[in-house]
Design a protein around this motif. Sequence first.
Motif, PDB file in Angstrom:
ATOM      1  N   ASP A   1       0.812  -1.115  -0.133  1.00 38.05           N
ATOM      2  CA  ASP A   1       0.012   0.084   0.117  1.00 38.05           C
ATOM      3  C   ASP A   1       0.781   1.225  -0.128  1.00 38.05           C
ATOM      4  O   ASP A   1       0.490   2.192  -0.306  1.00 38.05           O
ATOM      5  CB  ASP A   1      -0.931  -0.038   1.532  1.00 38.05           C
TER       6      ASP A   1
ATOM      7  N   TYR B   1      -6.544  -7.575   2.803  1.00 36.04           N
ATOM      8  CA  TYR B   1      -6.854  -6.657   1.572  1.00 36.04           C
ATOM      9  C   TYR B   1      -6.215  -5.136   1.848  1.00 36.04           C
ATOM     10  O   TYR B   1      -5.694  -4.740   2.674  1.00 36.04           O
ATOM     11  CB  TYR B   1      -8.033  -6.451   1.107  1.00 36.04           C
TER      12      TYR B   1
ATOM     13  N   LEU C   1      -5.837  -1.102   1.555  1.00 38.20           N
ATOM     14  CA  LEU C   1      -6.555  -0.221   2.439  1.00 38.20           C
ATOM     15  C   LEU C   1      -6.376   1.261   1.940  1.00 38.20           C
ATOM     16  O   LEU C   1      -7.259   1.971   2.035  1.00 38.20           O
ATOM     17  CB  LEU C   1      -6.084  -0.127   3.840  1.00 38.20           C
TER      18      LEU C   1
ATOM     19  N   ASP D   1      -6.788   3.923  -1.529  1.00 36.75           N
ATOM     20  CA  ASP D   1      -7.600   4.001  -2.566  1.00 36.75           C
ATOM     21  C   ASP D   1      -6.948   3.540  -3.899  1.00 36.75           C
ATOM     22  O   ASP D   1      -7.581   2.747  -4.650  1.00 36.75           O
ATOM     23  CB  ASP D   1      -8.164   5.390  -2.824  1.00 36.75           C
TER      24      ASP D   1
ATOM     25  N   VAL E   1      -6.364  -0.211  -3.598  1.00 35.10           N
ATOM     26  CA  VAL E   1      -7.711  -0.830  -3.826  1.00 35.10           C
ATOM     27  C   VAL E   1      -8.258  -1.014  -5.253  1.00 35.10           C
ATOM     28  O   VAL E   1      -8.769  -2.064  -5.759  1.00 35.10           O
ATOM     29  CB  VAL E   1      -8.801  -0.153  -2.971  1.00 35.10           C
TER      30      VAL E   1
ATOM     31  N   SER F   1     -16.463  -4.011  -6.211  1.00 37.22           N
ATOM     32  CA  SER F   1     -15.183  -4.194  -5.326  1.00 37.22           C
ATOM     33  C   SER F   1     -15.055  -5.702  -4.744  1.00 37.22           C
ATOM     34  O   SER F   1     -16.153  -6.235  -4.568  1.00 37.22           O
ATOM     35  CB  SER F   1     -15.569  -3.078  -3.857  1.00 37.22           C
TER      36      SER F   1
ATOM     37  N   ILE G   1     -14.304  -2.022   1.906  1.00 35.43           N
ATOM     38  CA  ILE G   1     -13.338  -1.105   2.705  1.00 35.43           C
ATOM     39  C   ILE G   1     -14.165  -0.550   3.814  1.00 35.43           C
ATOM     40  O   ILE G   1     -15.242   0.189   3.542  1.00 35.43           O
ATOM     41  CB  ILE G   1     -12.686  -0.233   1.913  1.00 35.43           C
TER      42      ILE G   1
END
Length: 316
Positions: free
Chosen positions: A77, A154, A156, A158, A161, A189, A193
């Motif tokens: 991320d 998963y 996190l 934006d 994602v 999705s 989230i």
Amino acid sequence: EKITVILIIFIYIILFYYEIIVFIKDTIMKFSKKDISLPTIGTVHKNALKNKSLRLDKQEYLSIPSSFLAFLVGLIDGDGYIQITKTTKGFIAMKLTISLHLEDISTLNYIQSVLKLGKINVYKDLKSPTCKLVINKTDLQEVLFPLLIYNNIYFLTDTRVDQFNLAMFILENDIKLYNELPELSSIPSVFDIPKNPLDFTLLHFFKNWIVGFTNSEGSFFIKTNNDGCFQLKQRIHTNLFEAFKLVFNTNRKIDTTNNYNQFSVSSKADVQKVIDFFSFSGLHPLIGLKYIQYIKWLNNLNKSLRYSSLNYPDKI
């Protein structure tokens, strides 16, 4: 005396049956784990299987700790990306890349040693020498993405994602041509989230994710006024950064200068919470250069008048 003997016999009987129950439970767990599989996402293209075959046995990957996977996702991320590009013939190319400064190549070596996936490339001639761990499409659809789904872990942020959702959509629908990709807004999705700071903190993997995110976007340093500071900084993710305040139990205001969120603490009480989090919480450890930075920070804090009374790990 008879009552005592009866009680002893009764206790032994209970212990005997308890051992049987434990044995049966362990046996069931052992065999049930063997039945667990990591289904490949979509269809692996025949060209991707040149000189190799499909992975039929993925049991070894199930032993990868969820704490590591959460750490890895947090790091991606920050310092990674899922790249989806158009080939010269109009097809879709997909790969996941983690890019770090060359001096931090030990971090990539560690990740590769655990995952047993990907190839490390070194770029010494750049202005800022870089190393990259690249995981190809086949490894993503056969191993890494199924592992994340299996462990319910998963991304996190934006951007990551959106990249993950697009990659999954491509794989699940076996889309081959780049011009067949739909608008990003129409792609469903894979995971829900969190919509508020508290819900982030309730994620089972969030704390280990923070360690990985810190390994990428965090800093431990001493200010010129001798304040010990811990800082996390990235593009605007309001709820995510407000969740950091809840995890570290602080009222420090999140800085939003220049479209960046910055979480920063330096008080004695807050610094102790940071030390407790990274050294005494049983989480995945910081690694590579960030771990070295953290240890140096602890040493400097320990030598300072202001922070010397804090509780430190034995080995610093």
